[in-house]
Design an enzyme around this catalytic site. Structure first.
Site, PDB file in Angstrom:
ATOM      1  N   HIS A 229       0.864  -1.237  -0.080  1.00 18.99           N
ATOM      2  CA  HIS A 229       0.124  -0.044   0.024  1.00 18.99           C
ATOM      3  C   HIS A 229       0.965   1.173  -0.021  1.00 18.99           C
ATOM      4  O   HIS A 229       2.079   1.143   0.205  1.00 18.99           O
ATOM      5  CB  HIS A 229      -0.889  -0.096   1.004  1.00 18.99           C
ATOM      6  CG  HIS A 229      -0.149   0.214   2.403  1.00 18.99           C
ATOM      7  ND1 HIS A 229       0.656  -0.871   3.159  1.00 18.99           N
ATOM      8  CD2 HIS A 229      -0.004   1.264   3.569  1.00 18.99           C
ATOM      9  CE1 HIS A 229       1.037  -0.283   4.275  1.00 18.99           C
ATOM     10  NE2 HIS A 229       0.961   0.792   4.390  1.00 18.99           N
ATOM     11  N   ASP A 231       0.747   5.128   1.790  1.00 13.86           N
ATOM     12  CA  ASP A 231       0.017   6.020   2.873  1.00 13.86           C
ATOM     13  C   ASP A 231      -0.617   7.296   2.456  1.00 13.86           C
ATOM     14  O   ASP A 231       0.113   7.803   1.493  1.00 13.86           O
ATOM     15  CB  ASP A 231       1.056   6.387   3.837  1.00 13.86           C
ATOM     16  CG  ASP A 231       1.698   5.087   4.842  1.00 13.86           C
ATOM     17  OD1 ASP A 231       1.067   4.039   4.750  1.00 13.86           O
ATOM     18  OD2 ASP A 231       2.706   5.457   5.307  1.00 13.86           O
ATOM     19  N   HIS A 286       4.919   0.138   0.208  1.00 14.49           N
ATOM     20  CA  HIS A 286       5.423  -0.615   1.117  1.00 14.49           C
ATOM     21  C   HIS A 286       4.637  -1.485   1.836  1.00 14.49           C
ATOM     22  O   HIS A 286       3.289  -1.948   1.483  1.00 14.49           O
ATOM     23  CB  HIS A 286       6.084   0.202   2.240  1.00 14.49           C
ATOM     24  CG  HIS A 286       5.204   1.034   2.897  1.00 14.49           C
ATOM     25  ND1 HIS A 286       4.739   2.242   2.190  1.00 14.49           N
ATOM     26  CD2 HIS A 286       4.673   1.076   4.119  1.00 14.49           C
ATOM     27  CE1 HIS A 286       3.891   2.777   3.093  1.00 14.49           C
ATOM     28  NE2 HIS A 286       3.707   2.310   4.283  1.00 14.49           N
ATOM     29  N   ARG A 296       6.730  -8.697  16.069  1.00 17.94           N
ATOM     30  CA  ARG A 296       7.160  -7.424  15.816  1.00 17.94           C
ATOM     31  C   ARG A 296       6.391  -6.185  16.195  1.00 17.94           C
ATOM     32  O   ARG A 296       5.171  -6.008  16.021  1.00 17.94           O
ATOM     33  CB  ARG A 296       7.248  -7.196  13.990  1.00 17.94           C
ATOM     34  CG  ARG A 296       7.788  -6.054  13.634  1.00 17.94           C
ATOM     35  CD  ARG A 296       8.067  -6.032  12.023  1.00 17.94           C
ATOM     36  NE  ARG A 296       8.865  -4.760  11.662  1.00 17.94           N
ATOM     37  CZ  ARG A 296       8.005  -3.645  11.260  1.00 17.94           C
ATOM     38  NH1 ARG A 296       6.790  -3.473  11.130  1.00 17.94           N
ATOM     39  NH2 ARG A 296       8.828  -2.751  10.587  1.00 17.94           N
TER      40      ARG A 296
END
Length: 355
Positions: A229, A231, A286, A296
């Site tokens: 996607h 941002d 990304h 994570r």
């Protein structure tokens, strides 16, 4: 008494490999049932041994030419000498781990009737904080907290852990707001934008913070921590810790790892910056890959323009961020994915048909 209860809950969750702390939809692949211990001295990212070529920008000695190159060719860079205390970065990571280790029910109840939204399975939320539902086949392996910084001072959480997050995030916001404005001013100068001050684009308290947790799964082919996607922000500033990788960016049709490096932040440009720059700068695509061995934790600060600021350029029809956000929401509901900037291009019909 409450502190003792939370401490006990925290320890119990870790003894169960944190399974009960995850939303029910994320529990069906239990790492306990499919153990996959890492071999000695192994690197979870060993299949990506390419040299790390991600640009590095020094905020203390800002080089405008290097910044220009990073924005034009990458849309992403590492930030060093950023002025955020290392102790604060580590404290945020630790308290986020503690918060996520609480039971799913405790996290869900703590955010009911509050400005902070607890979400899972998708990062796509409506302005009111409601998660846009996704089919199990398209689910993202992520849970998180959406924190509107403008409302944080009025937020009075009942959980001590959430209160610790609130206090640290308020301190963190001061640093990230400074960084965002400094970088935007430098970019505006490089772009020779005709504006009196950054306030014409970046409204006070317009930032938003998200805290994410991605589970570790023995079978990383089940899906993505977060789909590919761009941002919608002007820029996003990420604290991804210094241990567990997973962030990848798309460059020249290849996915490159953005490995975690201690005491650095990662800055990526968003759709609003691409439009403001008339496509001179890049809103980078990304995604987040699941790690086999470790969960994570990451914290991302999003810089947005004022909601009613009109963004004008020769490539796009004039639009406000409010209009852009509404269109993204409409496309997510109707198409199941974000279209983004092509909706606002002068020749948008031919562009959208390619998506």
């Amino acid at each position: 008494m409450i502190d003792f209860y939370i401490s006990k809950l925290f320890n119990n969750n870790y003894s169960m490999n944190n399974l009960e702390s995850y939303p029910p939809v994320l529990r069906h692949l239990d790492p306990q049932q499919h153990p996959s211990p890492p071999p000695p001295n192994s690197d979870p990212d060993e299949e990506f041994q390419d040299p790390d070529a991600v640009p590095i920008i020094d905020l203390e000695c800002l080089d405008h030419e290097k910044l220009e190159e990073a924005c034009e060719n990458w849309g992403l860079f590492r930030l060093v000498n950023h002025g955020v205390p290392l102790t604060l970065l580590k404290e945020l990571q630790e308290v986020a781990k503690e918060l996520f280790s609480l039971s799913f029910e405790a996290k869900e109840n703590a955010c009911s009737d509050s400005p902070v939204t607890y979400f899972w399975g998708t990062p796509a939320l409506t302005p009111s904080g409601t998660a846009l539902t996704r089919s199990p086949q398209n689910m993202n392996w992520v849970e998180g907290f959406d924190v509107p910084l403008s409302q944080l001072s009025n937020f009075n959480p009942q959980l001590p852990t959430l209160e610790s997050v609130r206090v640290l995030v308020m301190e963190y916001e001061k640093h990230l707001s400074r960084i965002g404005r400094r970088l935007f001013e430098a970019m505006a100068k490089n772009l020779e934008l005709n504006m009196k001050s950054t306030k014409e684009y970046l409204a006070e308290k317009s930032g938003m913070m998200r805290v994410y947790r991605y589970p570790n799964l023995p079978d990383t082919n089940v899906g993505w921590g977060m789909d590919a996607h761009t941002d919608s922000s002007v820029m996003s500033i990420l604290n991804q810790g210094d241990e567990v990788g997973g962030l990848q960016l798309l460059k020249h049709h290849q996915w490159l790892n953005v490995k975690p490096i201690p005491d650095t932040l990662v800055v990526n440009l968003g759709d609003m910056m691409q439009a403001i720059s008339n496509d001179r700068y890049k809103s980078v695509t990304h995604r987040v890959r699941i790690n086999k061995h470790k969960e994570r934790i990451s914290l991302c600060y999003f810089v947005f323009p004022g909601e009613e600021v009109v963004i004008e350029s020769s490539k796009y029809k004039p639009f406000t961020y409010n209009e852009f956000r509404a269109q993204v929401q409409e496309d997510l509901k109707a198409l199941g994915h974000k279209v983004g900037l092509p909706r606002f291009q002068h020749s948008h019909n031919s562009q959208v048909s390619l998506l």
